[in-house]
Design an enzyme around this catalytic site. Structure first.
Site, PDB file in Angstrom:
ATOM      1  CG  ASP A   2       0.960  -6.153   0.875  1.00  0.00           C
ATOM      2  OD1 ASP A   2      -0.094  -5.860   1.400  1.00  0.00           O
ATOM      3  OD2 ASP A   2       2.203  -5.605   1.075  1.00  0.00           O
ATOM      4  CE  LYS A  45       4.979  -3.583   3.791  1.00  0.00           C
ATOM      5  NZ  LYS A  45       4.964  -3.205   2.090  1.00  0.00           N
ATOM      6  CG  HIS A  73      -1.419  -1.376   6.799  1.00  0.00           C
ATOM      7  ND1 HIS A  73      -0.492  -2.122   7.176  1.00  0.00           N
ATOM      8  CD2 HIS A  73      -1.335  -1.222   5.466  1.00  0.00           C
ATOM      9  CE1 HIS A  73       0.138  -2.417   6.177  1.00  0.00           C
ATOM     10  NE2 HIS A  73      -0.377  -2.115   5.075  1.00  0.00           N
ATOM     11  N   GLY A 120       0.795  -1.210  -0.063  1.00  0.00           N
ATOM     12  CA  GLY A 120       0.009   0.132  -0.181  1.00  0.00           C
ATOM     13  C   GLY A 120       0.935   1.340   0.002  1.00  0.00           C
ATOM     14  CB  SER A 121       0.394   4.574  -1.327  1.00  0.00           C
ATOM     15  OG  SER A 121       0.677   4.411  -2.600  1.00  0.00           O
ATOM     16  N   GLY A 122       1.606   5.026   1.481  1.00  0.00           N
ATOM     17  CA  GLY A 122       1.406   5.759   2.725  1.00  0.00           C
ATOM     18  C   GLY A 122       2.563   5.223   3.699  1.00  0.00           C
ATOM     19  CG  HIS A 123       3.478   1.825   4.133  1.00  0.00           C
ATOM     20  ND1 HIS A 123       2.541   1.857   5.244  1.00  0.00           N
ATOM     21  CD2 HIS A 123       2.836   0.792   3.522  1.00  0.00           C
ATOM     22  CE1 HIS A 123       1.638   1.291   5.422  1.00  0.00           C
ATOM     23  NE2 HIS A 123       1.701   0.590   4.099  1.00  0.00           N
TER      24      HIS A 123
END
Ligand SMILES: Nc1ncnc2c1ncn2[C@@H]1O[C@H](COP(=O)(O)OP(=O)(O)O)[C@@H](O)[C@H]1O
Ligand SMILES: Nc1ncnc2c1ncn2[C@@H]1O[C@H](COP(=O)(O)OP(=O)(O)O)[C@@H](O)[C@H]1O
Ligand SMILES: [Mg+2]
Ligand SMILES: [Mg+2]
Ligand SMILES: [Mg+2]
Ligand SMILES: [Mg+2]
Lengths: 219, 355, 355, 219
Positions: free
Chosen positions: B108, B103, B217, B52-55
């Site tokens: 994922d 991960k 998350h 996911g984005s945001g990491h």
């Protein structure tokens, strides 16, 4: 007891199309609700994921009455647009369920029961999960059982789908007291207890949409 | 919601656009979204990761010489879809197979598996290696298993260097699995965070409370507690990592002989006196760098007490949850191979040395 | 207050302790507090900077090969005291004089001046160069003048490389002054921030408002406005920078001939079509890295429209205000000398390349 | 008109010590208040800075009655402990003011007037500032004038310091409608109007402490 209406006891291509479109509507309406359910025990995206996915589903839905082709298209759209856990799980569900229905424009109750069974097996295998783990399966599996039982009674398709949706609703509610064993909610351990599973909720909404679409068409 | 964004519905695209403009050596692709080293890969294994984005900087910030060859960003906190990894894999394939570093989050794992299947259909050999290093989660039977945290960064660095050295796909996958069982992490949050799509915090956290045992998350942790001092917080996280018992679970991997996904039992190391480790004191995104050094001071003291020696360290934002305030600690045991590969040159937007 | 700290009264000491443990090449001193390159400086000009804490990685994170030789951190948002620069200067003095790079805040200017006087009494030649690049402030007669923002980072990098090349003190001070008049910055805040000592936010900022034209001390900006999109925010900041008129003011500097501090009139450049620039899109500490790339995308578009070419960029947290959410933009015009020195190897905790 | 009490019209070493100690007390009590004043138009640290500084001042204050030595020690402690703008400014103030008083154990009204004048000139030079710019000078300068005027009347030291403190208070309040031209507050332009200057406030507090300390000693 045979039904008086033509094709009763079956599901037709247009009904499946209506189901898919109704699902998209209902998921759009419940986007915020599903995301809110995903907040205490997840990562607050389930409604966003399902809405995004079903928007793509409707956009890419093929013309024609081939039920298997439509359901396979649903699978592919979900797989390529949802992401997260729900994407591959719902994708696999529709993909595995659709296989025996390719080329069919009308589906019998027995075939639909098989569709549910294949779909649920797909989820179980892909997700290494089973009933009682606080997932979508807790809505899907009782719905499948209820459908089979109700249809066996008198082959009334709208009634059988209604029973399926009702069972899904019960199953969804039954996830509240469960401790999650799969998906993100499982990270919370005991803190997952007391919250309704978002995936079970979207599953119920999709099954309710199925029932509503077929009931309307049958009127 | 206070964010520097234009379109909350798809921030990933506008962010990727800027990332591509800022990074000369990286190509950015849309629909499906992925980034890859410009020029591609020749005659060695290619390494692909994503999530996911945001990491950020994970994973795009680790694309470049000596680390990842491609990264696939999903929507914020939502794993990417298989078509992203499929296209990324085809783009960077250098004819010697692809290692996908994944991960351990259900989404994922499943999406990367589907992508691997699709790539294999194109005749490309693929191995998925799962990173599951989060010691906050104890058992794997009644949960989705340990999450992937900071060890991911070290795995990407070390495997990237090994790929450049010419490791073949089997050897590289084995190395990646070794890094995974050598690494342990745990995180905590002082605040929640807000995804652009939702506009409100993912969970409520009162002014005097914190979440212990979080993932990445923006989700609540395994336990809520009263806020404690940096030293106490560090002692909780480092204590759990240093004293974590050997963790055994099944991880899914592709068996080329069987031509199917199989479960393989895997057991982590436990930290022993005399171990040398790479330490990450990782900010969750909204914690000032200076505070991470306070955590590092205590961590150094605690590892020393355990006879464990920090031989390399990273202090900063390496694997984040948007603007969440909090910290995660990662310790990865090293040996000659891991340390040599860790020290090898790397040139990515977020990690660079030796070149 | 949600912070990873132990002792709110003096977080600087505990943070420095961890910084020293994490950074092998850097020595940390207490009472007075300063950090310096281990091994000291031989036979070249030494460069010292400093300022309040809370702006990390500035300045300690820029101590190392090819950049600063020492940094003096004050209390949070409070300029350091002269004894810190005095001891730091004596420690890193390599016999060829000291350049002090000073951000233009009354406290910094005065404390560094006093330190320069003290060092001069010890027979050490010192030049203070002031960085005042904040275009949010228009006049200098009726204000304390423009503040020092992101150009400081570029000045430290470029001068650090020049000192290694053997520039003498006069030449180095001239270079630093050139970088200053070549650089312009402007910042904005989406949120306030909280110093550990106070425990509550420095100012209130409603959910739908932002501050435009902020410095780096958690203070309100020159103007409050409704929150806007990333593109609009970028257009405001970049517009002001690109269209800033030639700014003339007096800056205080040491006149070795006169043996006194004198005022020297200085005028900034204005950006012209064809200019090549280094761009910084700087996070204020609490903004996710990903959002900075959205800003970069728009900045690249706007500079291109002005005929200004970004030839190097930094996107990340380089000069911060604790956990404040917000962004500042810096453009520094380059020439052959500046670009060569910028590209030279640097090895510091926060900036590293070429080595 | 000569005063009946011994040494009236002068300030003694113990009085100066009492002033310094009282200043430290008052600044500790007003730490939060001063920092709050520094919040809308500054960086929220003035109270922290002054309290930290005066704690060090008291700790390092030399024994004995040498007034110049005491005031110089105050200067050095403030310079090395306060930082920010206030550190060098108050430091310079006490340093420049103390010079002619080194070695003196009693200070006359004229000498004290000179102390104020030197102190204020030090601030002006160091800060490139003047009265009307919304700084500590707006409290200090009127206080100095009031002291000189009142002392000229009949040489009553307690009354003169009282007048000085009252003028400082007025000057402090007069900073409210001013637009700042120096220090951080100047960055705010017109937004600095309507707020009381923190440095003028600490200056008033220090002068009030002086008046109180001398009044108590004179009782
Ligand atoms: N292993 C699994 N088997 C079946 N369903 C699962 C499994 N893991 C997660 N789910 C379902 O997926 C839902 C979460 O979907 P979503 O929020 O879209 O993905 P993510 O958890 O990756 O954010 C859960 O509520 C649960 O019903
Ligand atoms: N140039 C100056 N001349 C005189 N006084 C000044 C000047 N600049 C600032 N001050 C005073 O200093 C005060 C601020 O002190 P402080 O908050 O401790 O330092 P900083 O502004 O560095 O945080 C202001 O309120 C003002 O009275
Ligand atoms: Mg979710
Ligand atoms: Mg998700
Ligand atoms: Mg200050
Ligand atoms: Mg202040």
């Amino acid at each position: 007891m045979a039904d008086a209406r033509a094709g009763a006891g079956t599901v037709t291509g247009p009904m499946v199309r209506a189901w898919i479109e109704k699902s998209a509507e209902v998921l759009a309406e419940n986007r915020k609700y599903l995301t809110e359910l995903d907040s205490p025990i997840g990562d607050s995206d389930h409604g966003n994921n399902m809405d995004r996915g079903y928007k793509a589903v409707v956009e890419k839905l093929p013309e024609g009455d081939d039920i298997g082709a439509m359901l396979k298209s649903v699978a592919m759209s979900l797989i390529s647009k949802v992401g997260g856990a729900a994407g591959p799980l719902y994708g696999t569900m529709f993909l595995d369920g659709s296989k025996p229905l390719i080329g069919k424009t009308v589906v019998s109750g027995e075939e639909l029961a098989q569709f549910f069974a294949d779909a649920i097996n797909g989820v179980k295998k892909r997700g290494r999960s089973d009933v009682g783990m606080k997932t979508m399966l807790d809505a899907l599996a009782p719905a499948s059982d209820a459908f089979r039982a109700e249809f066996a009674k008198d082959g009334d398709m709208p009634a059988s789908l209604k029973a399926a949706a009702a069972a899904a609703k019960q199953g969804m509610e039954a996830t509240i007291p469960m401790q999650a064993q799969r998906g993100r909610a499982s990270y919370l351990g005991e803190r997952s207890i007391g919250h309704q599973d978002p995936g079970a909720t979207s599953s119920y909404l999709i099954l309710q949409a199925f029932s509503d679409a077929v009931e309307e068409a049958a009127k | 919601m206070k964010k520097l964004i234009n379109n909350a519905e798809d921030v990933t695209v506008e962010q990727l656009k800027g990332f591509g403009l800022a990074c000369d050596d990286i190509d950015v692709h849309f629909d499906p979204n992925f980034v890859n080293v410009a020029g591609g890969v020749k005659d060695r294994v290619a390494i692909v990761s994503g999530g996911g984005s945001g990491h950020e900087p994970l994973h795009g910030g680790y694309v470049g010489l000596g680390m990842l060859d491609a990264a696939c960003p999903g929507q914020v906190f939502t794993s990417p879809t298989p078509d992203q990894m499929f296209e990324a894999g085809k783009t960077v394939n250098g004819g010697r197979g692809i290692l996908q570093i994944v991960k351990n989050y259900t989404g994922d794992v499943l999406n990367f598996q589907m992508a691997a299947d699709m790539l294999r259909d194109e005749g490309i050999e693929v191995r998925n290696v799962i990173i599951d290093d989060d010691v906050a989660l104890k058992d794997s039977l009644y949960t989705a298993g340990r999450r992937g945290l900071g060890t991911t960064v070290i795995a990407e660095k070390v495997c990237g260097a090994a790929a450049r050295e010419g490791y073949d796909l089997d050897k590289l996958a084995a190395l990646c699995k070794k890094v995974n069982i050598y690494g342990k992490s745990m995180g905590m949050a002082l605040t929640s965070c807000t995804t652009p799509q939702n506009g409100t915090p993912s969970f409520d956290l009162p002014e005097d409370e914190m979440e212990i045992g979080i993932g990445i998350h923006g989700e609540p942790g395994t336990k809520r507690d009263k806020i404690k001092s940096a030293d106490e917080v560090t002692a909780i996280l480092a204590g759990r990592i240093l004293e974590d018992e050997a963790y055994t679970r099944n991880l899914s991997e592709w068996d080329p002989a069987k031509g199917d996904w199989v479960d393989v039992e895997v057991t982590d190391i436990t930290f022993q006196k005399g171990d040398e480790v790479i330490a990450i004191v990782n900010g969750m995104g909204g914690t000032p760098l200076s505070e991470l050094y306070t955590v590092y001071a205590k961590l150094a003291e605690l590892t020393a007490q355990h006879g464990v020696k920090i031989v390399r360290n990273l202090v900063g934002n390496y694997i984040t949850s948007l603007e969440m305030a909090g910290v995660s600690i990662t310790l990865v045991k090293t040996d000659e191979e891991i340390l040599r590969l860790y020290d090898a040159p790397v040139k990515t937007p977020a990690l660079r040395w030796g070149i």
